[in-house]
Design an enzyme around this catalytic site. Structure first.
Site, PDB file in Angstrom:
ATOM      1  N   ALA A   1       0.812  -1.225   0.000  1.00  0.00           N
ATOM      2  CA  ALA A   1       0.000   0.000   0.000  1.00  0.00           C
ATOM      3  C   ALA A   1       0.841   1.269   0.000  1.00  0.00           C
ATOM      4  O   ALA A   1       0.325   2.351   0.274  1.00  0.00           O
ATOM      5  CB  ALA A   1      -0.935  -0.004   1.205  1.00  0.00           C
ATOM      6  N   ALA A   2       2.112   1.164  -0.333  1.00  0.00           N
ATOM      7  CA  ALA A   2       2.993   2.333  -0.252  1.00  0.00           C
ATOM      8  C   ALA A   2       2.552   3.449  -1.185  1.00  0.00           C
ATOM      9  O   ALA A   2       2.488   4.622  -0.799  1.00  0.00           O
ATOM     10  CB  ALA A   2       4.429   1.927  -0.554  1.00  0.00           C
ATOM     11  N   GLY A   3       2.267   3.104  -2.445  1.00  0.00           N
ATOM     12  CA  GLY A   3       1.834   4.121  -3.393  1.00  0.00           C
ATOM     13  C   GLY A   3       0.527   4.776  -2.990  1.00  0.00           C
ATOM     14  O   GLY A   3       0.353   5.992  -3.136  1.00  0.00           O
ATOM     15  N   ASP A   4      -0.416   3.981  -2.474  1.00  0.00           N
ATOM     16  CA  ASP A   4      -1.703   4.524  -2.031  1.00  0.00           C
ATOM     17  C   ASP A   4      -1.525   5.446  -0.833  1.00  0.00           C
ATOM     18  O   ASP A   4      -2.210   6.472  -0.709  1.00  0.00           O
ATOM     19  CB  ASP A   4      -2.658   3.381  -1.667  1.00  0.00           C
ATOM     20  CG  ASP A   4      -2.973   2.500  -2.863  1.00  0.00           C
ATOM     21  OD1 ASP A   4      -2.962   3.017  -4.002  1.00  0.00           O
ATOM     22  OD2 ASP A   4      -3.228   1.296  -2.665  1.00  0.00           O
TER      23      ASP A   4
END
Length: 306
Positions: free
Chosen positions: A240-243
């Site tokens: 979920a890093a990009g989110d």
């Protein structure tokens, strides 16, 4: 100021494995979790934890109404999420010890949104509000038309990338958030530098946030270019890093911060996220992120936050 997020809500089935399963192979998993996920849900939670007033627009299978409870507990308004008899969107995620993941995605209820639902959900929007979209639901064209009618600023994270679907929408979008692979696919280029130039030349109205992994993140708009370095951290799970980056960065932008300030906050939140296992459960609070920013203010940054 309200951020409307037209986005997917998925049930993630997370398997920890030694390597990605190969054709014909039966592979044992060392751990298994069922967690709330989906780019839309993750970004809504990141927005809420960053302090934004976020209203999620989407759909979920009736049997998974527990996911609404988790969204509400995170501070997300779910009044515009409908419960349907069909299966929820879900993902099967393989996660290796090297923090790499491979994902199989089924859209389910995320692709059963109606024009009436979308128009009704956005008809209270006003100038100063934002609409955020990803590419995991149907109804993007309807949402854009209604958002334009209401005077909203439109941000688009076109993932998973579908070039033929995405390109016709970009003339109506204000902010584009893509990673380096998505940017090159979208512009049919072979290098990040060429992708940057193509985005600026082809879509002069766009404000673009281009995430570059260990190289950080870049802001592009016409002749303006700014960048923020990444933080060096020990990554456990990048799911979920990009989110997380998007939620924190857009919350900062909507609150009136500069692109550089927004990128810095988003990168810090993403750096915390990758040190934790899971999707929405790994997204930090604003207090944690601010503390991380203070702690790392004078440290070199060359890691992989987003």
């Amino acid at each position: 100021m309200t951020l409307y997020n037209l986005g997917s809500i998925n049930i993630d089935h997370l398997y920890q494995v030694d390597h990605f399963v190969r054709p014909g192979e039966t592979l044992g998993s060392t751990d298994y979790q069922t967690v709330l996920g989906g780019k839309g849900a993750n970004q809504s939670i990141a927005l809420a934890r960053a302090g934004a007033d976020v209203r999620h627009i989407g759909a979920l299978g009736q049997q998974d109404d527990w996911a609404l409870t988790q969204l509400k507990e995170a501070g997300v308004n779910t009044d515009q999420v409908v419960l349907l008899p069909q299966a929820s969107g879900h993902a099967i995620i393989q996660l290796t010890k090297a923090a790499e993941n491979a994902i199989i995605l089924y859209p389910g209820a995320n692709h059963r949104l109606t024009e009436a639902q979308l128009e009704q959900a956005l008809d209270t929007g006003k100038a100063g509000d934002w609409l955020l979209m990803q590419n995991e639901t149907n109804g993007l064209e309807t949402a854009i038309a209604q958002a334009r009618k209401q005077g909203l600023t439109i941000a688009f994270n076109p993932a998973p990338m579908d070039v033929q679907r995405v390109r016709p929408l970009l003339s109506q979008v204000d902010w584009l958030i893509v990673n380096e692979v998505e940017a090159m696919d979208l512009t049919e280029t072979q290098t990040v530098a060429d992708a940057e130039q193509a985005l600026v030349n082809t879509y002069p109205q766009l404000h673009t946030l281009l995430t570059l992994g260990k190289a950080g993140v870049v802001y592009l708009h016409q002749t303006d270019r700014d960048s923020v370095a990444a933080h060096s951290v020990e990554a456990l799970d990048t799911t979920a890093a990009g989110d997380t980056f998007i939620g924190y960065a857009l919350s900062a932008l909507a609150a009136g911060n500069s692109p550089a300030q927004a990128m810095a906050l988003g990168s810090a939140a993403a750096a915390i996220c990758v040190t934790r296992l899971g999707a929405s459960s790994s997204i930090p609070t604003l207090e944690e992120t601010q503390a991380f920013v203070r702690k790392t203010a004078h440290q070199p940054t060359d890691g992989d936050p987003a």
